[in-house]
Design an enzyme around this catalytic site. Structure first.
Site, PDB file in Angstrom:
ATOM      1  N   SER A   1       0.837  -1.201   0.000  1.00 63.98           N
ATOM      2  CA  SER A   1       0.000   0.000   0.000  1.00 63.98           C
ATOM      3  C   SER A   1       0.874   1.254   0.000  1.00 63.98           C
ATOM      4  CB  SER A   1      -0.923   0.009   1.225  1.00 63.98           C
ATOM      5  OG  SER A   1      -0.183  -0.227   2.412  1.00 63.98           O
TER       6      SER A   1
ATOM      7  N   ASP B   1       6.139  -6.781   2.549  1.00 65.55           N
ATOM      8  CA  ASP B   1       5.077  -7.229   1.642  1.00 65.55           C
ATOM      9  C   ASP B   1       5.665  -7.458   0.250  1.00 65.55           C
ATOM     10  OD1 ASP B   1       2.481  -7.855   1.047  1.00 65.55           O
ATOM     11  OD2 ASP B   1       1.729  -5.793   1.084  1.00 65.55           O
TER      12      ASP B   1
ATOM     13  N   LYS C   1       5.251 -11.223   3.496  1.00 61.80           N
ATOM     14  CA  LYS C   1       3.818 -11.485   3.272  1.00 61.80           C
ATOM     15  C   LYS C   1       3.576 -11.566   1.776  1.00 61.80           C
ATOM     16  CE  LYS C   1       0.308  -8.205   3.490  1.00 61.80           C
ATOM     17  NZ  LYS C   1      -0.321  -8.366   2.166  1.00 61.80           N
TER      18      LYS C   1
ATOM     19  N   GLU D   1      -8.887  -9.894   4.253  1.00 63.31           N
ATOM     20  CA  GLU D   1      -9.315  -8.535   3.882  1.00 63.31           C
ATOM     21  C   GLU D   1     -10.700  -8.551   3.242  1.00 63.31           C
ATOM     22  OE1 GLU D   1      -6.411  -6.179   1.787  1.00 63.31           O
ATOM     23  OE2 GLU D   1      -7.876  -4.608   1.314  1.00 63.31           O
TER      24      GLU D   1
HETATM   25  O1  KIV Z   1      -0.339  -3.447   1.632  1.00 62.88           O
HETATM   26  C1  KIV Z   1      -0.981  -3.397   2.695  1.00 62.88           C
HETATM   27  O2  KIV Z   1      -0.986  -2.387   3.418  1.00 62.88           O
HETATM   28  C2  KIV Z   1      -1.741  -4.570   3.079  1.00 62.88           C
HETATM   29  C3  KIV Z   1      -2.689  -4.409   4.228  1.00 62.88           C
HETATM   30  C4  KIV Z   1      -3.964  -3.855   3.732  1.00 62.88           C
HETATM   31  C5  KIV Z   1      -2.901  -5.687   4.947  1.00 62.88           C
HETATM   32  O3  KIV Z   1      -1.629  -5.584   2.473  1.00 62.88           O
END
Ligand code: KIV
Length: 292
Positions: free
Chosen positions: A52, A90, A120, A189
Site C-alpha cells: 500500500s 510485503d 507477506k 481482507e
Molecule cells: O499493503 C498493505 O498495506 C496490506 C494491508 C492492507 C494488509 O496488504
C-alpha cells in the site's frame, strides 16, 4: 521514580499463544523511519511494510507498479526506526509469481537486506506451493486472502469477497491451504464478519483482519488511512482516528501566511550577533566591494 516502559519484540510463538488466550494482535503499516519509530513507541505488535506504500507514499495509482527495490528501500527505513516490533515485508506484484526460486530469493532479500522478520504475499490455494517453499527456506510467511489488491482486475475492483456460500467457502479453503503450507498468520481482507469469524475458527494460526469483522485474532489498518493522511478514497472498514492531513494543511498555510506577512521568523527563531560586530562586518564588506 517511574520505570520507563520497555517494549519487547513479539515472536511467532507469542502470536500463536495470543490466538489461544489473547489479547488480540495489533498490526499497523509503515513505510519510513519517522512513522515506524512512532509505531514502535506504542504497544503495537507488528509493522507491515505494505505494498500500500505504493499509493500512500510513492504516489502510484495502485499497488501494481511498485518494485522489489522500492519495497526494500521502504523496508530498510522502517527497520531503522522500529527495533522492538515484529516486521513484515510485503512482496510486490510479480516478485513471487514468476518462479518458486525467484519467490524464495525475493522473500529472503527482505530478511537479509532490509531487517524484516517475515514476508507477506497475497493469494490462497494458488500461492500455497510458493508459501511452502519460502517457509522451507526458513523464512516466516504471512498469507493474505479475501480482497487481494494485486488481483483487483480479476476480482472486479475493490469489492467485498465471500458474500455467498460458494465464494465464502473458497476463502476458507484458501486459509486452510496457507495454514497447511506453513504460514504463521493470515491477513483476511474485506469479507463479511461471519466469514471472518468462521475462518478464524477453522484455522490454528492467527487471522489478522482488515474489514473482516471483530472476531479475527488481530486487526490491521493502513497507517495513512487511520491518521487521515490518505484522502483519495476511504474504504468502509477504515476508522480515521485523527485528521493529520487537515492539521498539516492548516500548519502549511499558516507558515506561508506568516512568511509573507513578516511574522516568521520572529526574534526567538533568529541567531544574534553583537551590534558592533555587525557594523564592523558591514564596513568590511562595503570596503571590499561585496556590499553597497
Ligand atoms: O499493503 C498493505 O498495506 C496490506 C494491508 C492492507 C494488509 O496488504
Amino acid at each position: 521514580m517511574e520505570t520507563p516502559w520497555k517494549k519487547k519484540k513479539a515472536t511467532i510463538p507469542d502470536f500463536l499463544e495470543r490466538k489461544r488466550s489473547g489479547p488480540k494482535i495489533t498490526m499497523m503499516t509503515a513505510y519510513d523511519c519517522a512513522f515506524a519509530s512512532l509505531v514502535d513507541s506504542v504497544d503495537i505488535d507488528m509493522i507491515l511494510v505494505g505494498d500500500s506504500g505504493a499509493m500512500t507514499t510513492l504516489g502510484y495509482e495502485t499497488t501494481i507498479p511498485v518494485t522489489m527495490e522500492e519495497m526494500l528501500f521502504m523496508a530498510r527505513a522502517v527497520s531503522k526506526g522500529a527495533r522492538n516490533t515484529f516486521l513484515i515485508g510485503d512482496m510486490p506484484f510479480l516478485s513471487y509469481e514468476v518462479s518458486v526460486e525467484r519467490a524464495v530469493e525475493n522473500a529472503g532479500r527482505f530478511i537479509k537486506e532490509a531487517g524484516m522478520d517475515a514476508a507477506k504475499l497475497e493469494g490462497g490455494r494458488r500461492t500455497a506451493p510458493v508459501v511452502q517453499a519460502i517457509v522451507r527456506a526458513g523464512i516466516p510467511v504471512m498469507g493474505h486472502i479475501g480482497l487481494t489488491p494485486q488481483s483487483l482486475s480479476q476480482l472486479g475492483g475493490f469489492r467485498v469477497q465471500g458474500k455467498d456460500v460458494d465464494s465464502a467457502r473458497a476463502v476458507v479453503e484458501d486459509a486452510l491451504a496457507l495454514q497447511d503450507a506453513g504460514a504463521f498468520a493470515i491477513v483476511v481482507e474485506a469479507v463479511p464478519a461471519p466469514v471472518g469469524r468462521m475462518i478464524t475458527e477453522a484455522i490454528k494460526v492467527p487471522t489478522i483482519g482488515i474489514g473482516a469483522g471483530p472476531d479475527c485474532d488481530g486487526q490491521v489498518l493502513v497507517l495513512h488511512d487511520m491518521l487521515g493522511l490518505f484522502e483519495r478514497f476511504t474504504p468502509k472498514f477504515v476508522k480515521r482516528y485523527v485528521s493529520l492531513g487537515a492539521a498539516a494543511r492548516e500548519a502549511l498555510a499558516q507558515f506561508a501566511a506568516e512568511v509573507r506577512g513578516g511574522s516568521f521568523p520572529a526574534p526567538e527563531h533568529c541567531y544574534t550577533m553583537k551590534a558592533e560586530q555587525a557594523e564592523e562586518l558591514r564596513e568590511t564588506l562595503v570596503h571590499a566591494g561585496l556590499l553597497r
